[in-house]
Write a protein that holds these residues in place. Structure first.
Motif, PDB file in Angstrom:
ATOM      1  N   GLN A 180       3.545   7.531  -0.704  1.00  0.00           N
ATOM      2  CA  GLN A 180       4.899   6.811   0.649  1.00  0.00           C
ATOM      3  C   GLN A 180       4.546   6.121   0.359  1.00  0.00           C
ATOM      4  OE1 GLN A 180       5.171   9.394   3.681  1.00  0.00           O
ATOM      5  NE2 GLN A 180       7.340  10.129   3.134  1.00  0.00           N
ATOM      6  N   GLU A 181       5.296   5.256   0.408  1.00  0.00           N
ATOM      7  CA  GLU A 181       5.730   3.808   0.749  1.00  0.00           C
ATOM      8  C   GLU A 181       4.711   3.690   2.965  1.00  0.00           C
ATOM      9  OE1 GLU A 181       8.014  -0.318   1.466  1.00  0.00           O
ATOM     10  OE2 GLU A 181       8.868   1.173   1.271  1.00  0.00           O
ATOM     11  N   TYR A 182       3.586   2.463   2.587  1.00  0.00           N
ATOM     12  CA  TYR A 182       2.637   2.326   3.911  1.00  0.00           C
ATOM     13  C   TYR A 182       3.663   1.982   4.507  1.00  0.00           C
ATOM     14  CZ  TYR A 182      -0.495   1.402   7.892  1.00  0.00           C
ATOM     15  OH  TYR A 182      -0.986   1.338   8.438  1.00  0.00           O
ATOM     16  N   MET A 183       4.215   1.873   5.739  1.00  0.00           N
ATOM     17  CA  MET A 183       4.800   1.151   6.669  1.00  0.00           C
ATOM     18  C   MET A 183       4.908   0.814   8.041  1.00  0.00           C
ATOM     19  SD  MET A 183       9.272   2.308   5.183  1.00  0.00           S
ATOM     20  CE  MET A 183       9.476   0.422   5.675  1.00  0.00           C
ATOM     21  N   GLY A 184       5.121  -0.692   8.712  1.00  0.00           N
ATOM     22  CA  GLY A 184       5.173  -0.429   9.746  1.00  0.00           C
ATOM     23  C   GLY A 184       3.559  -0.553  10.217  1.00  0.00           C
ATOM     24  N   THR A 185       2.942  -0.556  11.914  1.00  0.00           N
ATOM     25  CA  THR A 185       2.143  -0.261  11.890  1.00  0.00           C
ATOM     26  C   THR A 185       1.832   0.843  13.362  1.00  0.00           C
ATOM     27  OG1 THR A 185       2.404  -1.908  14.359  1.00  0.00           O
ATOM     28  CG2 THR A 185       2.400  -2.758  12.089  1.00  0.00           C
ATOM     29  N   ALA A 186       0.900   1.405  12.895  1.00  0.00           N
ATOM     30  CA  ALA A 186       0.474   2.254  14.703  1.00  0.00           C
ATOM     31  C   ALA A 186       0.893   2.339  15.729  1.00  0.00           C
ATOM     32  CB  ALA A 186      -1.010   2.534  14.449  1.00  0.00           C
TER      33      ALA A 186
ATOM     34  N   VAL B  37      -4.974  12.888   3.499  1.00  0.00           N
ATOM     35  CA  VAL B  37      -3.657  11.565   3.899  1.00  0.00           C
ATOM     36  C   VAL B  37      -4.931  10.515   3.733  1.00  0.00           C
ATOM     37  CG1 VAL B  37      -2.020  10.555   4.903  1.00  0.00           C
ATOM     38  CG2 VAL B  37      -2.131  13.602   5.023  1.00  0.00           C
ATOM     39  N   TYR B  38      -4.604  10.164   2.466  1.00  0.00           N
ATOM     40  CA  TYR B  38      -5.802   8.569   2.431  1.00  0.00           C
ATOM     41  C   TYR B  38      -4.663   7.607   1.493  1.00  0.00           C
ATOM     42  CZ  TYR B  38      -8.787  12.553   1.329  1.00  0.00           C
ATOM     43  OH  TYR B  38      -9.558  12.972   1.239  1.00  0.00           O
ATOM     44  N   ILE B  39      -4.702   6.443   1.694  1.00  0.00           N
ATOM     45  CA  ILE B  39      -3.900   4.625   1.525  1.00  0.00           C
ATOM     46  C   ILE B  39      -4.350   4.166   0.619  1.00  0.00           C
ATOM     47  CG2 ILE B  39      -4.032   2.644   2.791  1.00  0.00           C
ATOM     48  CD1 ILE B  39      -3.928   3.575   5.523  1.00  0.00           C
ATOM     49  N   ALA B  40      -3.894   4.245  -0.752  1.00  0.00           N
ATOM     50  CA  ALA B  40      -4.013   3.159  -1.704  1.00  0.00           C
ATOM     51  C   ALA B  40      -3.783   2.154  -1.215  1.00  0.00           C
ATOM     52  CB  ALA B  40      -3.501   3.933  -2.808  1.00  0.00           C
ATOM     53  N   GLN B  41      -4.672   0.509  -1.259  1.00  0.00           N
ATOM     54  CA  GLN B  41      -4.405  -0.452  -1.064  1.00  0.00           C
ATOM     55  C   GLN B  41      -3.840  -1.440  -2.638  1.00  0.00           C
ATOM     56  OE1 GLN B  41      -5.610  -2.626   1.999  1.00  0.00           O
ATOM     57  NE2 GLN B  41      -7.388  -1.028   2.696  1.00  0.00           N
ATOM     58  N   ASP B  42      -4.505  -1.278  -3.977  1.00  0.00           N
ATOM     59  CA  ASP B  42      -4.208  -0.956  -5.445  1.00  0.00           C
ATOM     60  C   ASP B  42      -3.867  -0.145  -6.372  1.00  0.00           C
ATOM     61  OD1 ASP B  42      -6.949  -0.775  -5.989  1.00  0.00           O
ATOM     62  OD2 ASP B  42      -7.965  -2.243  -4.630  1.00  0.00           O
TER      63      ASP B  42
ATOM     64  N   PRO C 281      -9.769  -1.990   6.446  1.00  0.00           N
ATOM     65  CA  PRO C 281      -9.330  -3.608   6.826  1.00  0.00           C
ATOM     66  C   PRO C 281      -7.738  -2.809   6.086  1.00  0.00           C
ATOM     67  CG  PRO C 281     -11.400  -3.118   6.332  1.00  0.00           C
ATOM     68  CD  PRO C 281     -11.370  -1.848   6.465  1.00  0.00           C
ATOM     69  N   ASN C 282      -6.758  -4.265   6.378  1.00  0.00           N
ATOM     70  CA  ASN C 282      -6.284  -4.580   5.888  1.00  0.00           C
ATOM     71  C   ASN C 282      -6.091  -5.803   4.484  1.00  0.00           C
ATOM     72  OD1 ASN C 282      -3.105  -5.164   4.282  1.00  0.00           O
ATOM     73  ND2 ASN C 282      -1.961  -5.635   6.167  1.00  0.00           N
ATOM     74  N   ARG C 283      -5.848  -5.086   3.568  1.00  0.00           N
ATOM     75  CA  ARG C 283      -6.583  -6.483   2.264  1.00  0.00           C
ATOM     76  C   ARG C 283      -5.297  -6.393   1.357  1.00  0.00           C
ATOM     77  NH1 ARG C 283      -9.086  -3.906  -1.321  1.00  0.00           N
ATOM     78  NH2 ARG C 283      -8.728  -1.459  -0.922  1.00  0.00           N
ATOM     79  N   THR C 284      -3.976  -6.193   1.764  1.00  0.00           N
ATOM     80  CA  THR C 284      -3.390  -6.347   0.837  1.00  0.00           C
ATOM     81  C   THR C 284      -2.209  -7.949   1.282  1.00  0.00           C
ATOM     82  OG1 THR C 284      -1.228  -5.715   2.961  1.00  0.00           O
ATOM     83  CG2 THR C 284      -2.237  -4.607   1.731  1.00  0.00           C
ATOM     84  N   GLY C 285      -2.611  -8.645   2.022  1.00  0.00           N
ATOM     85  CA  GLY C 285      -2.636 -10.391   2.848  1.00  0.00           C
ATOM     86  C   GLY C 285      -1.301  -9.657   3.550  1.00  0.00           C
ATOM     87  N   ARG C 286      -0.441  -8.609   3.587  1.00  0.00           N
ATOM     88  CA  ARG C 286       1.026  -8.365   4.557  1.00  0.00           C
ATOM     89  C   ARG C 286       0.339  -8.585   5.574  1.00  0.00           C
ATOM     90  NH1 ARG C 286       4.362  -3.382   1.997  1.00  0.00           N
ATOM     91  NH2 ARG C 286       5.423  -4.288   3.964  1.00  0.00           N
TER      92      ARG C 286
ATOM     93  N   PRO D  61       0.189  -1.554  -0.223  1.00  0.00           N
ATOM     94  CA  PRO D  61       0.026  -0.282  -0.305  1.00  0.00           C
ATOM     95  C   PRO D  61       0.984   1.190  -0.281  1.00  0.00           C
ATOM     96  CG  PRO D  61      -0.010  -0.852   1.994  1.00  0.00           C
ATOM     97  CD  PRO D  61       0.568  -1.766   1.672  1.00  0.00           C
ATOM     98  N   ALA D  62      -0.069   2.586  -0.158  1.00  0.00           N
ATOM     99  CA  ALA D  62       1.212   3.674  -0.678  1.00  0.00           C
ATOM    100  C   ALA D  62       0.325   4.727   0.089  1.00  0.00           C
ATOM    101  CB  ALA D  62       1.488   4.231  -1.923  1.00  0.00           C
ATOM    102  N   VAL D  63       0.689   5.607   1.097  1.00  0.00           N
ATOM    103  CA  VAL D  63       0.138   6.903   1.499  1.00  0.00           C
ATOM    104  C   VAL D  63      -0.139   7.624   0.194  1.00  0.00           C
ATOM    105  CG1 VAL D  63      -0.018   8.348   3.129  1.00  0.00           C
ATOM    106  CG2 VAL D  63       0.606   6.359   3.874  1.00  0.00           C
ATOM    107  N   LEU D  64      -1.124   8.658   0.269  1.00  0.00           N
ATOM    108  CA  LEU D  64      -0.946   9.559  -1.114  1.00  0.00           C
ATOM    109  C   LEU D  64      -1.112  11.188  -0.098  1.00  0.00           C
ATOM    110  CD1 LEU D  64      -1.480   7.234  -3.010  1.00  0.00           C
ATOM    111  CD2 LEU D  64      -2.460   8.559  -4.768  1.00  0.00           C
ATOM    112  N   LYS D  65      -0.858  12.034   0.049  1.00  0.00           N
ATOM    113  CA  LYS D  65      -1.233  13.390   0.024  1.00  0.00           C
ATOM    114  C   LYS D  65      -0.276  13.732  -0.035  1.00  0.00           C
ATOM    115  CE  LYS D  65       3.563  12.189   3.033  1.00  0.00           C
ATOM    116  NZ  LYS D  65       3.723  11.513   4.639  1.00  0.00           N
TER     117      LYS D  65
END
Length: 351
Positions: free
Chosen positions: A192-198, A166-171, A235-240, A151-155
């Motif tokens: 920007q690459e979404y990394m780690g956890t909150a 600020v948004y998250i794209a998963q596909d 919800p995380n739909r990336t399978g990661r 996933p990527a964070v877009l802003k």
């Protein structure tokens, strides 16, 4: 002291960092007379100021003249900006504004030029070997083809604040849709690459004096839960599995564990020093597999300034002691560690 220190804090509406500065001063040991300001009298800042004035928007032709009149009329010794628009004006006009000995804690234009553009920030971090998340600058939807991480964070690359837009794209479909949407009102978007956890997200304050001396740093390990500190969660739909069951963007209203966190703060100190800061810098990051991944730098006081003051790390007061009163401030001064939680506070504003 027999006389109160006279301070102006601007842009006190909403949840601005100006309100955080004012609250921090109220936690201080010195005696202040605080003049608050905003563009409108319908500002919650009126309730926590000793006096209140209105100022035109920072971009107005008469802004500087109006500001200087307030400074002179109220005998102001230090002026703290409460929004990024005023921060930019103060930085660009610092020599003029400080000519009569008034202290303006603000970083120089060269620091703002980097930090207020997220693409430039990431480029500098990569150049200096700090390894931020991967990123791509997007100026047209076709540029999304260069994004090889999801996933990527877009802003927006410039502007924002408080995690706005600020948004998250998963596909790929979401990536193109969000890029097109954001490009509708901003010229450049950062993917920007979404990394780690909150659970491993930090906001770190690094404090510098007017002369560029590093004075201290502090971290808040964010507690990102509930509406007050969460921008959104999907919800995380990336399978990661390494990203957790949900992907989360924190809001600009942080709460959590306040402490030294040396494995995080020392990296942030190095980054802020490379920038050449001369005022507070706030670094946003996550720790991923033991590595500090910085995703944003704000060249100003933080939305957690009052929380830090509650722990004895009072950045506005430290700077007033050092730069206005001429007191010696020992770098690395001590402060408490603990957990601070937030809630809403209401104010009655009489018309």
């Amino acid at each position: 002291m027999s006389e109160k220190i006279r301070v102006l804090v601007t842009a006190l509406g909403g949840t601005s960092h100006g309100q955080q500065i004012l609250k921090a001063l109220r936690h201080g040991e010195l005696d202040y007379h605080i003049v608050g300001s905003d563009m409108t009298s319908r500002s919650s800042g009126r309730a926590i100021s000793d006096e209140f004035v209105t100022l035109p928007p920072a971009g107005a032709p008469d802004y500087l003249e109006s500001l200087e009149r307030v400074i002179e009329a109220h005998g102001i010794q230090a002026v703290f900006h409460g929004c990024e628009q005023e921060m930019t004006v103060f930085s660009q006009n610092r020599e003029r504004l400080e000519k009569n000995g008034v202290f303006f804690p603000v970083n120089p234009p060269r620091v703002l030029d980097i930090c207020q553009n997220k693409a430039r920030t990431n480029a500098l971090l990569m150049e200096k070997g700090f390894e931020p998340p991967r990123y791509v600058s997007i100026t047209s939807v076709d540029d999304t083809e260069q994004v090889d991480f999801l996933p990527a964070v877009l802003k927006p690359s410039s502007g924002g604040g408080g995690s706005a837009h600020v948004y998250i794209a998963q596909d790929q479909r979401e990536l193109e849709f969000l890029a097109e949407y954001l490009l509708g009102f901003c010229p450049e978007v950062l993917a920007q690459e979404y990394m780690g956890t909150a659970e491993e997200e930090y906001t770190v304050g690094v404090l510098f004096g007017r002369d560029g001396e590093l004075l201290n740093s502090i971290g808040v390990r964010r507690l990102v839960e509930g509406a007050i500190s969460t921008r959104f969660r999907v919800p995380n739909r990336t399978g990661r599995a390494d990203l957790g069951p949900q992907l989360t963007i924190s809001s600009g209203i942080s709460q959590g564990e306040v402490g030294k966190w040396p494995e995080v703060t020392q990296v942030c100190e190095s980054i802020a020093s490379v920038l050449g800061a001369e005022a507070p810098v706030n670094v946003q990051c996550r720790v991923v597999d033991g590595a500090v991944k910085v995703f944003e730098i704000n060249p100003r006081f933080s939305g957690t300034t009052s929380l830090r003051a509650m722990a004895g790390y009072n950045e506005p007061e430290v700077l007033i002691r050092r730069e206005v009163l001429g007191e010696e401030v020992t770098p690395g001064f001590s402060y408490r560690e603990g957990t601070i939680l937030r809630s809403l506070v209401e104010h009655w504003i009489a018309d």
